[in-house]
Design a protein around this motif. Structure first.
Motif, PDB file in Angstrom:
ATOM      1  N   UNK A   1       0.764  -1.240  -0.125  1.00 35.08           N
ATOM      2  CA  UNK A   1       0.071  -0.228   0.003  1.00 35.08           C
ATOM      3  C   UNK A   1       0.925   1.286   0.039  1.00 35.08           C
ATOM      4  N   UNK A   2       2.028   1.174   0.974  1.00 33.67           N
ATOM      5  CA  UNK A   2       2.809   2.408   0.903  1.00 33.67           C
ATOM      6  C   UNK A   2       3.399   2.756  -0.164  1.00 33.67           C
ATOM      7  N   UNK A   3       3.965   1.845  -0.832  1.00 29.47           N
ATOM      8  CA  UNK A   3       4.655   1.767  -2.035  1.00 29.47           C
ATOM      9  C   UNK A   3       3.553   2.354  -3.192  1.00 29.47           C
ATOM     10  N   UNK A   4       2.520   1.739  -3.418  1.00 30.74           N
ATOM     11  CA  UNK A   4       1.511   1.983  -4.421  1.00 30.74           C
ATOM     12  C   UNK A   4       1.087   3.439  -4.140  1.00 30.74           C
ATOM     13  N   UNK A   5       0.529   3.774  -2.956  1.00 30.47           N
ATOM     14  CA  UNK A   5       0.268   5.074  -2.770  1.00 30.47           C
ATOM     15  C   UNK A   5       1.420   6.021  -2.967  1.00 30.47           C
ATOM     16  N   UNK A   6       2.564   6.125  -2.714  1.00 25.43           N
ATOM     17  CA  UNK A   6       3.669   6.934  -2.985  1.00 25.43           C
ATOM     18  C   UNK A   6       3.811   6.858  -4.478  1.00 25.43           C
ATOM     19  N   UNK A   7       4.000   6.076  -5.151  1.00 28.21           N
ATOM     20  CA  UNK A   7       3.939   6.117  -6.823  1.00 28.21           C
ATOM     21  C   UNK A   7       2.872   6.903  -7.347  1.00 28.21           C
ATOM     22  N   UNK A   8       1.673   6.253  -6.955  1.00 29.62           N
ATOM     23  CA  UNK A   8       0.794   6.880  -7.721  1.00 29.62           C
ATOM     24  C   UNK A   8       0.445   8.445  -7.267  1.00 29.62           C
ATOM     25  N   UNK A   9       0.661   8.772  -6.071  1.00 32.27           N
ATOM     26  CA  UNK A   9       0.609  10.275  -5.811  1.00 32.27           C
ATOM     27  C   UNK A   9       2.111  11.028  -6.302  1.00 32.27           C
ATOM     28  N   UNK A  10       2.972  10.367  -6.337  1.00 30.11           N
ATOM     29  CA  UNK A  10       4.187  11.038  -7.061  1.00 30.11           C
ATOM     30  C   UNK A  10       3.923  11.462  -8.464  1.00 30.11           C
ATOM     31  N   UNK A  11       3.476  10.523  -9.233  1.00 31.37           N
ATOM     32  CA  UNK A  11       3.339  10.582 -10.539  1.00 31.37           C
ATOM     33  C   UNK A  11       2.255  11.481 -11.037  1.00 31.37           C
ATOM     34  N   UNK A  12       1.282  11.444 -10.177  1.00 33.20           N
ATOM     35  CA  UNK A  12      -0.023  12.442 -10.473  1.00 33.20           C
ATOM     36  C   UNK A  12       0.557  14.052 -10.198  1.00 33.20           C
ATOM     37  N   UNK A  13       1.258  14.084  -9.108  1.00 31.02           N
ATOM     38  CA  UNK A  13       1.811  15.383  -8.633  1.00 31.02           C
ATOM     39  C   UNK A  13       2.756  15.908  -9.833  1.00 31.02           C
ATOM     40  N   UNK A  14       3.323  15.023 -10.352  1.00 35.68           N
ATOM     41  CA  UNK A  14       4.381  15.452 -11.637  1.00 35.68           C
ATOM     42  C   UNK A  14       3.331  15.811 -12.695  1.00 35.68           C
ATOM     43  N   UNK A  15       2.445  15.086 -13.057  1.00 36.16           N
ATOM     44  CA  UNK A  15       1.529  15.489 -13.952  1.00 36.16           C
ATOM     45  C   UNK A  15       0.889  16.691 -13.783  1.00 36.16           C
ATOM     46  N   UNK A  16       0.149  16.724 -12.729  1.00 36.94           N
ATOM     47  CA  UNK A  16      -0.400  17.968 -12.401  1.00 36.94           C
ATOM     48  C   UNK A  16       0.448  19.255 -12.608  1.00 36.94           C
ATOM     49  N   UNK A  17       1.615  19.272 -11.869  1.00 39.02           N
ATOM     50  CA  UNK A  17       2.501  20.487 -11.907  1.00 39.02           C
ATOM     51  C   UNK A  17       2.417  20.712 -13.305  1.00 39.02           C
ATOM     52  N   UNK A  18       2.708  19.920 -14.163  1.00 35.16           N
ATOM     53  CA  UNK A  18       3.282  20.096 -15.573  1.00 35.16           C
ATOM     54  C   UNK A  18       1.997  20.529 -16.540  1.00 35.16           C
ATOM     55  N   UNK A  19       0.551  20.255 -16.150  1.00 35.11           N
ATOM     56  CA  UNK A  19      -0.309  20.506 -16.788  1.00 35.11           C
ATOM     57  C   UNK A  19      -1.659  20.761 -16.355  1.00 35.11           C
ATOM     58  N   UNK A  20      -1.690  21.260 -15.004  1.00 40.22           N
ATOM     59  CA  UNK A  20      -2.755  21.563 -14.416  1.00 40.22           C
ATOM     60  C   UNK A  20      -3.825  20.508 -14.063  1.00 40.22           C
TER      61      UNK A  20
END
Lengths: 274, 343
Positions: B243-262
């Motif tokens: 769970x920790x790994x999956x949440x961290x990765x999912x949150x991380x790549x979403x944060x990257x996406x959001x910061x690049x494109x809203x």
């Protein structure tokens, strides 16, 4: 210390003030079949969750296959103990064979795929539980009885010596009830599994199980051979109902009769009690 | 046994999808208000006296934008897969635990604060959105842990409440902001692609690709987890770790996406469902395929967004919803028998 499951002075409570289980001790010999019975709220499922490591005891010890339960990791414990819980339906439409294969998850290769050996184990489990015929159907399209067999197949595919079941027949009709118990008995004899089943069905427990553990809401427990533990007197005491007992061959059966039951009224009319 | 996912089939399907992605990216990079010929592009950048306009447009304008759309689409779709599995909720999407409002709050603080510095070539909006996204997930995750280790309901409720709270703060800040600030914020919140610095893109794409590969390696455990934490644990899955790994990765790549494109909506919700409807629920197939399909979907959507009313541009979030909704409904009706939740 004998028995593949050995529980000594076990106590547990969900809050610090009250105990659900008080000073429980019992052991199950390897290859034995134990029924855990008792009224609602007596802690049957709690005890099951303690034995499979989902809960941690307040005090006392649980020894699984000669090692304390704390010494197991999630993975090594799953190699010893498999659990069939009540009716769990996944939110995604996994098929029967996909579901059973998940029991092998800890043994998958690094790329996340099963080996030929895993597939054979799964095939065996499907055949033993008579679920191979609908292996490609999604779980959601099955009846409760079929689905319960699938979860038993999944537990068998874990290849663990111990099988725990939480009310395996609760939603099933008569035919499927005996079907499940026949299946468990076959796993006990054919595969040498040690089986612990929480059940409300005292009559089936009498017919199929070797030992019984009767838990009361008073936190006390009675453990021993089925014929001793499941006696009319004990059942009346623990469940707080009046029981009419009979016998089929060697084993007893028990019929609770409530205040307004038809036969109860007739019996009372005959004896003149009110 | 024949119905089981085999490695060869998984690789073949994913490979085909990747091939389709390359074709789509190439095709879309040739579409636009200026005609670009591939032949002219391959003739190079030209010499100093006479630059090659085709090459300039292709390499400096079109390509970065298409790579950006692809990486954002892949990140959002995979993150949606993870959140749906972990939360055992078909309505889950990458934004469900408050990432969107956290990023939005970060962005609007940067706008209203009138910040105008840059960090590694990134605007304050992107930096604040990234920090806001990760901070919010951490907050929700911590609150969720307090409500109990195995129960996702607490986590979901924490996400919903934090989302609502931050949205209110966003509205408060919007209402006290100046009108031109409000405009740029709303444009950002709708989800928007812009030509990005190539280095930033490659770093972002690398992180997203790495994250997806890591998610693939825990995908069998995600299968088990979709039966619930207790079932997964009794099958020998270390749920706390997964769970920790999956949440961290999912949150991380979403944060990257959001910061690049809203905030581009809809991709993270419908792409996982569409892939599941067609290819079944096995996460070993879902993770790589959702990534590729998400990338294709967003590249196409962004190409439409910049060409439909050219030379003006639509926010891509508008296109994803308008394009994705009907496509998804068709799939839903056609394939609904395959999945449990529409029974």
């Amino acid at each position: 210390m004998s028995g593949i499951i050995h529980v000594q002075n076990l106590s547990f409570g969900y809050t610090t003030k009250s105990l659900v289980l008080k000073d429980i001790s019992f052991s199950v010999p390897s290859g034995g079949f134990l029924a855990i019975a008792g009224p609602n709220g007596a802690g049957k499922s709690t005890l099951l969750n303690l034995i499979c490591g989902a809960l941690t005891p307040r005090s006392g010890t649980i020894i699984i296959d000669a090692a304390p339960i704390e010494s197991y990791s999630t993975r090594t414990l799953a190699a010893k103990v498999a659990v069939v819980r009540q009716e769990s339906v996944p939110i995604f439409g996994f098929s029967v064979v996909e579901t059973v294969l998940m029991a092998r998850t800890p043994y998958f290769g690094t790329a996340g795929f099963e080996s030929q050996a895993d597939r054979e184990i799964v095939q065996d489990a499907l055949e033993l539980t008579d679920t191979a015929g609908f292996a490609s159907r999604p779980l959601t399209s099955l009846s409760s009885g079929e689905r319960q067999r699938v979860f038993i197949a999944r537990a068998l595919a874990q290849n663990s010596p111990i099988l725990l079941l939480d009310e395996p027949t609760s939603f099933l009709d008569l035919k499927h009830q005996v079907g499940i118990y026949d299946l468990l008995k076959a796993a006990q004899f054919g595969k040498g599994k040690t089986i612990v089943a929480v059940t409300h069905d005292i009559n089936l427990a009498c017919q199929y199980c070797d030992q019984a553990l009767l838990l009361g809401t008073d936190g006390l427990s009675r453990h021993g051979p089925v014929s001793e533990v499941l006696s009319t007197e004990q059942i009346e005491n623990v469940f707080g109902v009046e029981i009419f007992a009979g016998r089929i061959g060697q084993e007893g059966f028990f019929m609770p009769l409530g205040k307004l039951a038809k036969d109860r009224a007739r019996i009372e009319a005959k004896t003149g009690n009110s | 046994m024949d119905q089981l996912l085999r490695p060869r089939r998984m690789i073949a399907t994913t490979g085909l999808a990747l091939g389709a992605l390359v074709v789509v990216m190439l095709t879309c990079s040739l579409i636009g208000s200026e005609n670009v010929s591939l032949k002219a592009v391959f003739s190079g950048s030209g010499d100093q006296s006479k630059a090659n306009p085709d090459y300039e447009i292709f390499v400096r304008v079109r390509l970065p934008r298409i790579v950006l759309a692809g990486l954002v689409g892949a990140a959002l779709a995979c993150s949606g897969v993870v959140f749906q599995a972990l939360l055992r909720n078909p309505l889950a999407d990458p934004y469900i635990l408050g990432i969107s409002s956290g990023a939005g709050l970060g962005a609007i603080i940067a706008v209203v604060g009138g910040l105008n510095w840059t960090l590694w070539g990134r605007s304050p909006i992107a930096v604040f959105a990234f920090a806001g996204a990760l901070g919010t997930v951490w907050l929700v995750w911590s609150i969720g842990r307090l409500t109990g280790k195995f129960h996702v309901t607490g986590l979901l409720l924490a996400g919903v409440v934090v989302n609502a709270f931050f949205s209110a703060v966003i509205m408060f800040l919007t209402s006290i902001a100046k009108s031109e600030q409000v405009y740029s914020t709303i444009f950002w919140l709708m989800g928007n692609m812009a030509e990005e610095d190539l280095l930033v893109l490659w770093v972002g794409a690398g992180c997203v690709a790495g994250g997806i590969v890591a998610l693939f390696f825990i995908s069998p455990q995600l299968n088990a987890l979709s039966f619930g934490a207790e079932d997964a644990r009794s099958m020998g899955v270390n749920i706390a770790r997964i769970r920790t790994i999956a949440f961290a990765i999912a949150a991380g790549i979403t944060a990257i996406a959001v910061s690049l494109s809203g905030l581009i909506g809809f991709v993270g919700l419908i792409v996982p469902h569409a892939v599941r409807l067609v290819f079944g629920p096995d996460h070993r197939q879902m993770v790589p395929l959702s990534g590729v399909v998400g990338a294709i979907f967003l590249v196409v959507a962004d190409t439409l967004a910049r060409t439909i009313i050219a030379p003006a541009q639509l926010p891509v979030g508008v296109v994803t919803a308008i394009l994705g909704g009907p496509v998804f409904l068709v799939l839903l009706v056609k394939h609904s028998r395959k999945v449990g939740w529409v029974k």
